[in-house]
Write an enzyme that holds these catalytic residues in place. Structure first.
Site, short mmCIF file in Angstrom:
data_model
loop_
_atom_site.label_atom_id
_atom_site.label_comp_id
_atom_site.label_asym_id
_atom_site.label_seq_id
_atom_site.Cartn_x
_atom_site.Cartn_y
_atom_site.Cartn_z
N HIS A 17 0.67 -1.68 0.02
CA HIS A 17 -0.09 -0.12 -0.12
C HIS A 17 1.03 1.31 -0.17
O HIS A 17 0.79 1.81 -1.08
CB HIS A 17 -0.68 -0.58 0.97
CG HIS A 17 -1.45 1.12 1.45
ND1 HIS A 17 -3.05 1.32 0.85
CD2 HIS A 17 -1.64 2.46 2.06
CE1 HIS A 17 -3.82 2.44 0.80
NE2 HIS A 17 -2.10 3.07 1.57
N GLU A 18 1.60 1.29 0.33
CA GLU A 18 2.29 2.59 0.72
C GLU A 18 3.57 2.24 -0.26
O GLU A 18 4.26 4.06 -0.48
CB GLU A 18 3.49 2.48 2.79
CG GLU A 18 2.29 2.39 3.40
CD GLU A 18 2.05 3.53 3.61
OE1 GLU A 18 1.87 4.85 3.43
OE2 GLU A 18 0.58 3.63 4.19
N HIS A 21 2.24 4.50 -2.92
CA HIS A 21 2.23 5.74 -2.59
C HIS A 21 3.29 6.98 -2.67
O HIS A 21 4.01 7.55 -3.11
CB HIS A 21 1.84 6.41 -1.30
CG HIS A 21 0.34 6.39 -0.70
ND1 HIS A 21 -0.31 6.66 -1.66
CD2 HIS A 21 -0.06 5.68 0.26
CE1 HIS A 21 -1.86 6.54 -1.11
NE2 HIS A 21 -1.12 5.40 -0.03
#
Length: 350
Positions: A17-18, A21
């Site tokens: 997920h990170e 980003h």
């Protein structure tokens, strides 16, 4: 061992997920100061590509700290060229969407791997037959295998259940029993039951349960892609539906689970084999993607909401309002986490 696998699975999902980003931010020219898995005191870290990569002691999430963005204090801003704050609303939305998108992509890849390995599905083999039910009265027996319904071949329990539920009138079943074929006619009956959300519903049933017999699906390349796509869409729809039911009160708040439930279910999946771990990891990955899209300040969805406002009205959200909404977002977030933990403890005690 199961707990360790749970920790690795959860950390891996947060990492992806990170990472979404991170790559989106770098693509937009934003300097990433910290990439953290976990919160609180640092356990280990190293610096590479100008970013501090660290592992923290509380494995309940993670974050990417971009230059000019600080959720703990939204008033802290930087207007350097490599700052998040100087990017356009569209660029910011792209960065914010990249995290949840990474979770959906990861779920698709996991379902694709499952499809390649041959996922197990329930075979249409009858277990329990409810007394005085349509199946009982028609003569269906335990260990009968349903081969077709109204001429439609049946290979999975799910296919049979869907045909029965959507039926209108009598059904003609071709059943294999002890090596012989029998033809049985019956009419489904509307019966009360509970769904996966523990809601009492009415649906057409014939009064049979699965024997628990399963078989592997043999899928071609096109079928593998279809399977991965359908499972990702199904998991997303399931989570959105569950959230909607929770918000409107159709599902009681006691059904909400927290980190203990996730660890326990991952441990159970570990005991059942690697395929179950992949299934559960894919579901949790979709869960992370969906939850982070909720319009709650402090989550990606909340930041997207602020940037959509700026994109539409050509001005930033009032700073005082943003601070108050962010604080409210953290309160909601921690309240939900607390409720999930409370429910988990109650389940363990119960």
């Amino acid at each position: 061992m199961s707990f360790l696998v749970s920790l690795i699975v959860i950390s891996a999902l947060i990492f992806f997920h990170e990472l979404g980003h991170y790559f989106a931010a770098r693509a937009m020219g934003v300097y990433v100061e910290v990439f953290s898995i976990g919160f609180g005191r640092r356990i280990a870290s190293f610096k590479r590509w100008g970013t501090e990569w660290k592992l923290a002691i509380i494995p309940l999430g993670g974050y990417v700290k971009m230059k000019g963005q600080d959720d703990s204090d939204p008033t802290k801003k930087s207007y350097d060229n490599d700052s998040y704050n100087v990017k356009t609303p569209s660029q910011k939305i792209f960065i914010l969407l990249a995290g949840p998108l990474a979770n959906f992509v990861l779920a698709f890849v996991l379902y694709f791997v499952i499809a390649l390995g041959g996922p197990n599905v329930l075979s249409p083999v009858i277990g329990n037959v409810v007394k005085e039910s349509p199946a009982f009265l028609a003569g269906l027996e335990t260990n009968d295998t349903v081969r077709s319904i109204n001429g439609t071949p049946i290979t999975e329990w799910k296919e049979m259940a869907e045909i029965i539920e959507a039926s209108d009138g009598q059904l003609s079943l071709e059943v294999e029993r002890g090596g012989y074929i029998h033809f049985i006619t019956l009419s489904p009956k509307i019966t009360q039951t509970t769904n996966m959300f523990n809601e009492v519903i009415e649906k057409k049933m014939i009064g049979i349960g699965s024997a628990g017999v399963s078989h592997k699906l043999e899928l071609g390349v096109g079928e593998t892609l279809s399977y991965a796509t359908e499972q990702t869409a199904f998991a997303s729809t399931l989570i959105f539906t569950g959230l909607k039911k929770l918000i409107v009160g159709e599902v009681p708040a006691k059904e909400l689970g927290g980190i203990i439930s996730i660890v326990k279910l991952t441990s159970d999946a570990t005991d059942a084999g690697w395929m179950s771990v992949l299934f559960f990891a894919a579901l949790i990955s979709v869960n992370l993607g969906v939850l982070n899209l909720l319009p709650i300040p402090a989550l990606d969805g909340g930041h997207i909401m602020f940037n959509l406002y700026e994109l539409i009205f050509r001005r930033e959200v009032n700073e005082e309002i943003m601070v108050k909404l962010t604080i409210a977002g953290w309160v909601i977030l921690f309240s939900l986490m607390g409720l999930g933990l409370y429910n988990d403890i109650n389940r363990l005690v119960g």
